[in-house]
Design an enzyme around this catalytic site. Structure first.
Site, mmCIF file in Angstrom:
data_model
loop_
_atom_site.group_PDB
_atom_site.id
_atom_site.type_symbol
_atom_site.label_atom_id
_atom_site.label_comp_id
_atom_site.label_asym_id
_atom_site.label_seq_id
_atom_site.Cartn_x
_atom_site.Cartn_y
_atom_site.Cartn_z
ATOM 1 N N LYS A 13 0.861 -1.191 0.000
ATOM 2 C CA LYS A 13 0.000 0.000 0.000
ATOM 3 C C LYS A 13 0.892 1.233 0.000
ATOM 4 O O LYS A 13 1.767 1.378 0.867
ATOM 5 C CB LYS A 13 -0.903 0.003 1.232
ATOM 6 C CG LYS A 13 -2.083 0.947 1.102
ATOM 7 C CD LYS A 13 -3.099 0.478 0.065
ATOM 8 C CE LYS A 13 -4.361 -0.052 0.725
ATOM 9 N NZ LYS A 13 -5.257 -0.713 -0.241
ATOM 10 N N THR A 58 -3.025 -5.622 0.769
ATOM 11 C CA THR A 58 -2.519 -4.250 0.904
ATOM 12 C C THR A 58 -3.364 -3.494 1.933
ATOM 13 O O THR A 58 -2.873 -2.598 2.620
ATOM 14 C CB THR A 58 -2.522 -3.491 -0.452
ATOM 15 O OG1 THR A 58 -3.853 -3.244 -0.861
ATOM 16 C CG2 THR A 58 -1.777 -4.267 -1.510
ATOM 17 N N ARG A 172 27.097 36.083 -9.999
ATOM 18 C CA ARG A 172 25.753 35.729 -10.451
ATOM 19 C C ARG A 172 24.949 35.237 -9.259
ATOM 20 O O ARG A 172 25.513 34.958 -8.189
ATOM 21 C CB ARG A 172 25.812 34.633 -11.523
ATOM 22 C CG ARG A 172 26.344 33.320 -11.005
ATOM 23 C CD ARG A 172 26.253 32.173 -12.006
ATOM 24 N NE ARG A 172 26.661 30.919 -11.382
ATOM 25 C CZ ARG A 172 26.576 29.724 -11.961
ATOM 26 N NH1 ARG A 172 26.111 29.604 -13.188
ATOM 27 N NH2 ARG A 172 26.954 28.640 -11.310
ATOM 28 N N GLN A 215 28.146 22.226 -9.633
ATOM 29 C CA GLN A 215 28.870 20.965 -9.422
ATOM 30 C C GLN A 215 29.870 21.110 -8.268
ATOM 31 O O GLN A 215 30.008 20.214 -7.418
ATOM 32 C CB GLN A 215 29.643 20.585 -10.705
ATOM 33 C CG GLN A 215 28.790 20.128 -11.868
ATOM 34 C CD GLN A 215 28.369 21.244 -12.809
ATOM 35 O OE1 GLN A 215 28.173 22.385 -12.388
ATOM 36 N NE2 GLN A 215 28.190 20.913 -14.076
ATOM 37 N N HIS A 243 18.117 29.271 -13.027
ATOM 38 C CA HIS A 243 18.812 30.408 -13.638
ATOM 39 C C HIS A 243 18.104 31.724 -13.342
ATOM 40 O O HIS A 243 16.880 31.827 -13.446
ATOM 41 C CB HIS A 243 18.890 30.222 -15.158
ATOM 42 C CG HIS A 243 19.542 28.939 -15.569
ATOM 43 N ND1 HIS A 243 20.822 28.602 -15.202
ATOM 44 C CD2 HIS A 243 19.092 27.895 -16.305
ATOM 45 C CE1 HIS A 243 21.140 27.428 -15.713
ATOM 46 N NE2 HIS A 243 20.095 26.958 -16.375
HETATM 47 O O1 LIG Z 1 26.930 25.932 -12.240
HETATM 48 C C1 LIG Z 1 26.788 25.740 -13.468
HETATM 49 N N1 LIG Z 1 27.094 24.518 -13.990
HETATM 50 C C2 LIG Z 1 26.952 24.250 -15.320
HETATM 51 O O2 LIG Z 1 27.234 23.107 -15.786
HETATM 52 C C3 LIG Z 1 26.439 25.261 -16.140
HETATM 53 N N2 LIG Z 1 26.141 25.312 -17.476
HETATM 54 C C4 LIG Z 1 25.635 26.555 -17.696
HETATM 55 O O3 LIG Z 1 25.217 26.978 -18.828
HETATM 56 N N3 LIG Z 1 25.618 27.295 -16.555
HETATM 57 C C5 LIG Z 1 26.111 26.511 -15.569
HETATM 58 N N4 LIG Z 1 26.293 26.715 -14.237
#
Ligand SMILES: O=c1[nH]c(=O)c2[nH]c(=O)[nH]c2[nH]1
Length: 294
Positions: A13, A58, A172, A215, A243
């Site tokens: 469930k 269930t 940014r 990353q 973004h």
């Molecule tokens: O932190 C980011 N990683 C990316 O892989 C990436 N690619 C992108 O266009 N902007 C960003 N910013």
């Protein structure tokens, strides 16, 4: 003679919404969960013969979730899943294991009130238990924790080709919704304490460094969690890069030194990474039960 055979299967469930209130004192406590139960075991005859002798309904699994919330209480999502796994595997000889999972929604007191609460936590806490015989594997986590920093983030040094239009920037907005899960190497921990610690490390890491890319930030989050919490062998992240594009205000004769942004909702970068303790065993079998990357 049939040309097919039953392969892996599980059933149960899903999404039992159970709220446990502790009202032994004037100051009430509550835990608010969404619990799913999936049994593994010998269900061959149910599939091939229509013989339900092994099929714990269930509906019974649902009832058990609510009964155990009363009998055993809910001390943490992880502890509650362990209680369910113990119950089903000890009650039915052919149930050899299963997968139990939970989401938890966080509430806080309104002005410290004894019995009035508001949904305070932006994120949803998650837990998943894979039980196979005597072995228990726990993966805890959360999703939906949205964070944003207005500077101390940039993205430069990437390859440029005929299709590249993105300008390099050393200032940014960095924003994301954090989804993460971590694999625990033991079931013998204070799950709530580990949760608070990991959440805190993830948030403080987001703020405490100049991010060269999402990353880069995810890796540092993972590194800091694994360094600080001995019981975590691996942590995964799945994070959209939300973004924020600086608006072009030049048609209006206005400068825009990173003050006005268009918060685009799509498309979004999707950055996913798994960070593991050096030397720890890899457990793809455990992650296989977790939907998506994490
Ligand atoms: O932190 C980011 N990683 C990316 O892989 C990436 N690619 C992108 O266009 N902007 C960003 N910013």
């Amino acid at each position: 003679m049939s040309a097919v055979k039953l392969m892996s299967n599980q059933y149960g469930k899903a999404e039992n919404r159970v709220v446990r209130v502790y009202r032994d004192a004037a100051r009430h406590e509550l835990r608010d969960l969404n619990v799913s139960s999936q049994l593994h075991g010998d269900f061959q005859a149910a599939h091939t013969e229509g013989d339900n002798a092994h099929v714990v309904p269930t509906d019974t699994q649902k009832n058990t979730v609510f009964a155990k919330a009363k009998e055993e209480g809910i001390r943490s999502p992880e502890q509650f899943l362990l209680t369910l796994a113990d119950h089903f595997t000890s009650s039915f000889g052919w149930v050899t294991g299963g997968r139990w999972s939970a989401e938890e929604y966080g509430w806080s007191r309104i002005d410290g009130h004894d019995h009035s609460f508001y949904r305070s936590e932006p994120e949803v806490r998650t837990a998943a238990l894979l039980r196979d015989g005597a072995a228990s594997e726990l993966v805890s986590g959360f999703y939906g924790l949205t964070v944003l920093k207005t500077t101390e983030s940039g993205f430069v040094g990437y390859p440029k080709d005929a299709y590249t239009t993105l300008p390099e920037t050393e200032d940014r907005i960095l924003a994301t919704d954090i989804s993460t899960r971590w694999r625990l190497s033991t079931t013998d921990v204070d799950f709530d304490a580990v949760y608070r610690k990991v959440r805190g490390i993830i948030l403080s890491t987001f703020t405490d460094h100049y991010s060269k890319a999402l990353q880069h930030t995810l890796y540092q989050m993972g590194e800091n969690v694994i360094d600080a919490v001995d019981e975590i062998d691996e942590i995964r992240f799945s994070c959209p890069n939300k973004h924020h594009f600086a608006s072009d205000l030049s048609p209006f004769g206005l400068e825009n030194p990173n003050e006005v942004f268009h918060a685009a909702d799509r498309p979004y970068g999707l950055i996913e990474a798994s960070i593991a303790r050096e030397g720890a065993a890899e457990r793809p079998d455990v992650w296989a039960g977790v939907a998506g990357f994490c």
